[in-house]
Design an enzyme around this catalytic site. Structure first.
Site, PDB file in Angstrom:
ATOM      1  CG  ASP A  50      -0.245  -0.030   2.543  1.00 57.67           C
ATOM      2  OD1 ASP A  50       0.864  -0.626   2.634  1.00 57.67           O
ATOM      3  OD2 ASP A  50      -0.775   0.520   3.522  1.00 57.67           O
ATOM      4  CG  HIS A  68       6.822   0.232  10.755  1.00 61.73           C
ATOM      5  ND1 HIS A  68       6.896  -0.217  12.060  1.00 61.73           N
ATOM      6  CD2 HIS A  68       6.493   1.548  10.826  1.00 61.73           C
ATOM      7  CE1 HIS A  68       6.622   0.785  12.877  1.00 61.73           C
ATOM      8  NE2 HIS A  68       6.381   1.860  12.161  1.00 61.73           N
TER       9      HIS A  68
END
Length: 330
Positions: free
Chosen positions: A16, A253
């Site tokens: 995303d 992340h």
């Protein structure tokens, strides 16, 4: 760094594409021990079409328009549509890359094949263990692929960025952002027997990219290096502003999940069977499944510690090599 064909890991990135997704993509492209066979787009940090456009332009920037991009499902499995959460736009900017323009244009379009079908075909094509699917957003598309083709459940290897077991959530006391996008889909994925490694907030909050790192990218004098530096400086600034704490950098992340997919030795893990709470105040919490507590087979490995120094050094080496190589080939 050199890599033989035997050690090259085939990767599908399910993105995303916000800031840390961009860094994850860059890491994989800079890795000689990985072959990116495709990008599947999903929703989260941005809407699906924005993320796919980012993917196509990033690949153009790096001169890698040979890599196909596919569109996944554009909304949670329990909804008919999706709107970007306010926090996502704050942290990733309206365009997903910190409102920094990707320095490339392309006329290329996403493939006509869906992400779901591409993932199914790829898992069937390669021997088990040769291909890793790396979702860095909602698990909606992954859940749909496993449900459409049950035969791939015991063939697929998934290294996901999401969830948390020992740390608080980042969009609530319990909820991590990616799981929170579609807790029901995540719960269905964890309930399968698929081989899953969860790279969550337990470890991703231990790995930072610093302003010294962004300055090193900027100092290459390359357009890709300047773009990554400006984009990541935005991420560092907004992370410190929103937290009210001087962090000295931003969390890596998604890049850590990508790195673990290539080299699992970067982390140590705890084997368990997970579930996701789908109702009540603990909605989107990733927690051990009490109904499978005594099962001999544990399908999920939760990352609990990380070799931060080795990862961050490797991360910067690969990004610097990539942007210099991209510039030299223009």
């Amino acid at each position: 760094m050199s890599a033989s064909n035997e050690t090259v890991r085939k990767i599908i990135l399910d993105l995303d594409t916000g800031i840390d997704d961009t860094l994850a993509l860059s890491y994989v492209l800079g890795s000689l021990d990985a072959e990116l066979i495709g990008i599947t787009g999903t929703y989260g940090n941005v809407v699906l079409d924005q993320g796919v456009d980012n993917d196509l332009r990033l690949l153009a920037m790096y001169g890698r328009e040979d890599i196909p991009v596919f569109k996944g499902i554009d909304h949670p499995s329990t909804a008919d549509s999706f709107s970007v959460p306010p926090d996502s736009e704050i942290f990733h900017g309206a365009n997903g890359t910190g409102n920094i323009e990707i320095p490339a244009q392309t006329d290329r379009q996403a493939s006509q094949q869906s992400s779901v079908d591409f993932i199914i075909d790829a898992v069937r094509r390669y021997p088990k263990g040769e291909l890793v699917v790396v979702p860095t957003g909602a698990l909606t598309t992954i859940a749909a692929a496993l449900e459409k083709a049950p035969d791939i459940v015991d063939r697929i290897s998934i290294v996901m960025m999401g969830g948390t077991l020992t740390q608080p959530g980042n969009v609530g006391p319990f909820a991590e952002a990616n799981i929170n996008q579609d807790p029901e889909a995540a719960n269905r994925v964890f309930a399968t027997t698929a081989d899953i490694t969860m790279v969550g907030l337990d470890v991703t909050t231990q790995a930072l990219m610093s302003r010294e790192d962004t300055e090193a990218l900027r100092a290459t004098g390359t357009s890709a290096g300047r773009f990554l530096a400006d984009m990541t400086d935005y991420y560092i600034d907004i992370s410190e502003k929103e937290s009210g704490v001087y962090l000295g950098g931003c969390n890596l992340h998604d890049p850590l999940a990508a790195a673990v997919a290539i080299d699992p030795s970067l982390i140590t893990t705890f084997a368990t069977n997970l579930m996701v709470e789908t109702e009540g105040p603990q909605r989107a919490r990733t927690i051990g499944d009490p109904s499978r507590l005594l099962d001999t087979v544990k399908n999920t490995k939760v990352a609990l510690s990380v070799d931060t120094e080795r990862f961050t050094r490797r991360f910067m080496d690969r990004l610097l090599t990539l942007v210099r190589k991209t510039e030299s080939e223009r």
